[in-house]
Design an enzyme around this catalytic site. Sequence first.
Site, PDB file in Angstrom:
ATOM      1  N   HIS A 189      -2.418   6.306   1.561  1.00  0.00           N
ATOM      2  CA  HIS A 189      -1.657   5.383   2.394  1.00  0.00           C
ATOM      3  C   HIS A 189      -1.745   5.791   3.858  1.00  0.00           C
ATOM      4  O   HIS A 189      -2.134   6.916   4.191  1.00  0.00           O
ATOM      5  CB  HIS A 189      -0.204   5.348   1.927  1.00  0.00           C
ATOM      6  CG  HIS A 189      -0.022   4.638   0.630  1.00  0.00           C
ATOM      7  ND1 HIS A 189       1.214   4.338   0.094  1.00  0.00           N
ATOM      8  CD2 HIS A 189      -0.929   4.158  -0.267  1.00  0.00           C
ATOM      9  CE1 HIS A 189       1.065   3.707  -1.062  1.00  0.00           C
ATOM     10  NE2 HIS A 189      -0.226   3.591  -1.295  1.00  0.00           N
ATOM     11  N   GLU A 238       0.434   6.515   6.264  1.00  0.00           N
ATOM     12  CA  GLU A 238       1.188   7.644   6.794  1.00  0.00           C
ATOM     13  C   GLU A 238       0.603   8.980   6.350  1.00  0.00           C
ATOM     14  O   GLU A 238       0.649   9.973   7.091  1.00  0.00           O
ATOM     15  CB  GLU A 238       2.669   7.538   6.412  1.00  0.00           C
ATOM     16  CG  GLU A 238       2.957   7.305   4.951  1.00  0.00           C
ATOM     17  CD  GLU A 238       3.057   5.845   4.570  1.00  0.00           C
ATOM     18  OE1 GLU A 238       4.107   5.441   4.064  1.00  0.00           O
ATOM     19  OE2 GLU A 238       2.060   5.121   4.767  1.00  0.00           O
ATOM     20  N   SER A 244      -0.705 -32.491  -3.281  1.00  0.00           N
ATOM     21  CA  SER A 244       0.065 -31.989  -4.427  1.00  0.00           C
ATOM     22  C   SER A 244       0.678 -30.629  -4.121  1.00  0.00           C
ATOM     23  O   SER A 244       1.852 -30.381  -4.422  1.00  0.00           O
ATOM     24  CB  SER A 244      -0.838 -31.889  -5.661  1.00  0.00           C
ATOM     25  OG  SER A 244      -1.301 -33.156  -6.052  1.00  0.00           O
TER      26      SER A 244
END
Length: 363
Positions: free
Chosen positions: A45, A47, A298
């Site tokens: 990740h 960090e 739609s």
Amino acid sequence: MARCLALAELGAGSVSPNPLVGAVVLDAQGRKVGEGYHQRAGEAHAEVIALDQAGDKAKGGTLYINLEPCNHYGRTPPCTQKIIESGIQRVVCGTLDPNPLVAGAGRDMLQNSRISVRYGFLEKECKRLNEVFFHYITTKMPFVTVKLGLTLDGKIANRHGESRWLTGSFSRQYVHHLRQNYDAILTTAETVMIDNPQLSVRDIPNIRKQPIKIILDRQFRLNVDRYEVFKGDSPVWVITSKTNHNQHHAQKAREQGIKVLEIEETGNALNLKSALNQLGEQEITSIFVEAGGRLATSLLTEGLANKFYLFYAPKTLRDSMAKSAFGHSFQLDLPDAPQLEVIQTRQIDQDWVMEAQPYRKGR
């Protein structure tokens, strides 16, 4: 925080089903000593990358991040533990994470470890960047973006269904940039039979990925040997009726490695909400729709479209029988007509593109 957002965006198209996250580390004197972004699902990740780059210089410093750090085990360990061990004294995040597995738990863990946590900085921009993730993690349904190319009088094709080329080459190139940011591109069997599209990302530099190609084909009319969409290395999925489709075409498709999803019908059409639910169960978090006015209408009227890209060409067809961008739906009372909220507009060569979302009160 602006730098965090710029870093996070570098992961667009590569991190699904995870969010886009960027991080910056300042040392105790306020000097930048590390930065990073989440590059691919299953990998480190943002960090963690930034703190690894900072090393011991992070002690007593500040971590800036556009999304609340996670506090649970997934494909990677919780980031909060890494932050605590780094000696960071202050965390500034753009917005909290709506993921039920996080949802304030990351903030609480850091605060309980005597780390100052502040949030709500450039929050609107942070939420906009991760609109796909926020929608998917809270609804378990894909974020649906509808793209239409149209004339100034609202037509997407002439009366014979021909639409090449309403918009210019620069607009078409921009569409390829947009495509690669989505998990899947969706169209209809009718569009395939008329345009015979490839639905691939091409003609742009540094292509990051080829999205899954999804076709709505209620009766499974398409023969997989005849159309360009079934060629290439990208996975192809066909959504068809559970009770009323060409069994021979479906079996032939399966034999060629094409995924066939069977769903129920509503009247004489596929149940679009059911289709999106099934795609969400397959971890399809975002869909880029390139089809005709009937499907666009739609999705809008059923509340299933989350965003629109409307590419306006400086042309008029001046033909009441030409195909309209939004049609096949009778609306008598103007105050009750579906309304779009414009996010931004920009000019691309001679064309104009409007980015808009369905208007909802209180947003």
